[in-house]
Design a protein around this motif. Structure first.
Motif, short mmCIF file in Angstrom:
data_model
loop_
_atom_site.label_atom_id
_atom_site.label_comp_id
_atom_site.label_asym_id
_atom_site.label_seq_id
_atom_site.Cartn_x
_atom_site.Cartn_y
_atom_site.Cartn_z
N ASP A 269 -34.16 96.16 31.96
CA ASP A 269 -33.74 96.18 33.35
C ASP A 269 -32.54 97.11 33.51
O ASP A 269 -31.79 97.33 32.55
CB ASP A 269 -33.35 94.77 33.81
N PRO A 270 -32.34 97.67 34.69
CA PRO A 270 -31.16 98.52 34.89
C PRO A 270 -29.85 97.83 34.53
O PRO A 270 -28.91 98.47 34.05
CB PRO A 270 -31.23 98.87 36.39
N SER A 271 -29.80 96.50 34.75
CA SER A 271 -28.58 95.77 34.41
C SER A 271 -28.37 95.65 32.91
O SER A 271 -27.25 95.41 32.45
CB SER A 271 -28.63 94.37 35.03
N GLU A 272 -29.45 95.83 32.11
CA GLU A 272 -29.34 95.71 30.66
C GLU A 272 -29.02 97.03 29.98
O GLU A 272 -28.74 97.04 28.78
CB GLU A 272 -30.65 95.18 30.08
N ARG A 273 -29.07 98.12 30.71
CA ARG A 273 -28.87 99.41 30.08
C ARG A 273 -27.51 99.51 29.40
O ARG A 273 -27.39 99.99 28.27
CB ARG A 273 -29.02 100.53 31.11
#
Length: 595
Positions: A269-273
């Motif tokens: 997810d973008p938040s995990e990048r």
């Protein structure tokens, strides 16, 4: 002698492998080299003593007998090693012990520490360095010095000194011991470095060889990550990858199957990048948890050896708790980057050496894996283009024809009562339209079928499908092959087969050609396939290379993508109103695909 050889060479099974500390399967080769050198040394010493006027004054016969025994022993070891498929570590130790024992015994009868056979101690040190490296060479040097000291102590006794021919001289003893110590350190250090470099070079080759087109991207990543985990003796490998489509995470281990480590994949997810692509002070480094457990020290591949603190996101350390981790970040092109994490590695190297080796390893392996990634992208793009073309053909052909049939049937039903004489003609037209669309559907279905052929009989297969094409379309097509038979790798043969079918379908649907010539010929360590028709040609005029076709957005998309996947070359010569010619040059083996 036979009993001794049997004890030295028990039957063992081979255990090949690769390690940063050595290469599995090497002992037999090493022992063969040493056996050859041992024979040369023994025979040379025997000849030199025979022609030397200062041969041993006392016990000359015994010295010759010992030398002859050593020659026989050297020949016996050489023959035994040649016959044995595997040499165990116990065998190497046994041979090494005898090599130390011989100069110890013969020097007692030839002036002790002043013996001319002191050279044999040098061979023993070289053998230890060649076999094992630094540590055991130093141990061997210590053993040789201990032998000299024991002989010197024995020769100080007048009774033993009278029994043997040796002479005790303190200065000579000290110099010989110093020679052995210095020699042991120098050749041990050099051998250790050479052995390590050779093992690392072999490891680079071994890991790079795991990147193979036929395995696909997932199979290649599983094989490469499995090999890297085994090489560094790590518990787990995590690869974070980012391209224009998004970010992805691959995990290898710690579970394993018969095929290797279990490989799992998921999109990030973008938040995990930021959890994986956080800022680091160097591209390649070693992170180690400090004693407090709240921060990490790092050692990079830079010149400064000082370990410095580095911040690691709490989300990362909670997701992947670790004590030691090796990290490598690399970018192949601006839009594509990746980061590899190896948790709890124990490669047996110094901290700086393992960081540098990981850096060199990734530099060798990453381009090969990236080529497979490109190939998968090209194939996915070609498949998407092909699906779009099929949808377009169905919409523009079959669906439109079905609408026309439905409309004409409706009109026929309305007019049937008033114009009965027109019904047979209209029904015949509708029947012909249905038959034509059935033929088009049959061609489309045939094109969608997977290519089934024997790559060892590729020319015969081409001839067969071209004959079938002639029967189905009525187009006069001729096949010319300048080679009697052609054996291609499966992946190349499959791509070329799809190109031929796509080109012939395009001729039948769009060119209006009456004659087609398909020719296969050799072309400077490659093969050339040409398809020449006398139809309408393309909408552009002239001869265009693949790069020019891409820039101008000319030519059939599916064929262009498949040629790029092959690593081949495409040229189209278009003559509107007079036909077109396609030339595809493809390699004998698959080369790297380019975006």
């Amino acid at each position: 002698m036979g009993a001794m050889m049997g004890a030295l060479f028990p039957t063992v099974r081979p255990s090949p492998g690769v390690s940063l500390l050595g290469i599995g399967g090497e002992p037999r080769r090493i022992e063969r080299v040493l056996a050859t050198v041992r024979i040369v040394l023994a025979v040379s010493a025997l000849v030199a003593i025979y022609y030397d006027s200062t041969q041993p004054r006392r016990y000359a016969g015994l010295a010759y007998a010992l030398l002859l025994m050593y020659v026989a022993y050297a020949v016996g070891v050489y023959i035994a090693i040649r016959r044995r498929p595997v040499v165990s570590s116990q065998t190497s130790l046994g041979i090494h012990a005898i090599d130390i024992l011989f100069p110890s015994v013969i020097s007692l009868f030839t002036e002790g520490p002043n013996s001319p056979f002191f050279l044999f101690f040098g061979f023993v040190l070289l053998a230890a360095a060649y076999r094992w490296g630094m540590n055991k060479t130093l141990l061997t040097g210590a053993a040789c010095i201990a032998v000299l000291l024991a002989e010197a102590a024995a020769l100080r006794s007048s009774s033993i000194s009278n029994l043997f021919a040796g002479q005790y001289d303190l200065n000579t003893l000290i110099m010989r011991a110093a020679y052995l110590a210095i020699f042991a350190f120098l050749i041990g250090y050099l051998a250790e470095q050479e052995k390590r470099l050779r093992a690392q070079a072999f490891a680079l080759t071994s890991v790079s060889s795991k990147a193979r087109f036929e395995l696909g991207l997932k199979g290649t990543l599983r094989s490469v990550l499995h090999e890297i985990v085994q090489l560094f003796r790590a518990q787990q490998a995590v690869l974070a990858f980012e391209d224009a489509t998004g970010a992805f995470l691959w995990k290898a281990g710690p579970e394993s199957t018969a095929e290797g480590l279990v490989l799992t994949w998921r999109a990030l997810d973008p938040s995990e990048r930021s959890r994986y692509f956080f800022a680091l002070p160097a591209d390649t480094l070693r992170l180690s948890r400090t004693r407090g457990g709240r921060s990490y020290d790092f050692v990079s591949d830079e010149d400064s050896p000082v370990a410095r603190p580095s911040a690691v996101p709490a989300s990362f350390s909670s997701e992947h708790p670790f004590r030691i981790a090796l990290v490598n970040s690399f970018a192949i092109e601006p839009a594509v980057s990746a980061r590899l994490f190896l948790f709890e590695p124990h490669p047996g190297l110094s901290r700086r050496a393992e960081v540098r080796f990981l850096r060199d390893l990734i530099r060798h392996v990453a381009p090969a894996v990236y080529n497979i990634y490109l190939l998968r992208s090209l194939r996915s793009r070609a498949a998407a283009d092909e699906r779009a073309r099929v949808a377009r053909d169905l919409h523009d052909g079959v669906i439109q024809s079905l609408h026309a049939i439905a409309f004409r049937l409706y009109a026929l039903r309305i007019r049937a009562s008033r114009h009965t004489q027109d019904v047979p003609t209209e029904l015949l037209d509708i029947q012909q339209l249905v038959q034509r669309e059935v033929s088009n559907l049959r061609q489309l279905i045939q094109q969608l079928k997977p290519v089934d052929f024997d790559p060892n009989r590729f020319v015969e297969w081409l001839s067969t499908i071209i004959d079938q094409y002639r029967q189905d379309t009525g187009i006069g097509v001729r096949f010319i092959s300048d080679v009697r038979e052609l054996v291609l790798p499966v992946e190349i043969a499959r791509e070329v087969a799809h190109i031929v079918r796509e080109a012939l379908v395009n001729v039948a649907r769009h060119s209006g050609a009456e004659h087609v010539v398909v020719r296969l010929s050799p072309e400077k360590r490659a093969w050339k396939l040409s398809i020449d028709d006398d139809g309408k040609g393309f909408q552009f005029v002239g001869r265009f290379s693949l790069a020019q076709l891409e820039n101008n957005r000319h030519g059939p998309t599916v064929i262009k993508e498949r040629v790029k996947a092959l690593g081949g070359e495409l040229t189209i010569d278009s003559r509107p109103g007079r036909g077109a010619r396609l030339e595809i040059i493809f390699p004998q083996v698959k080369t790297a695909a380019h975006a």
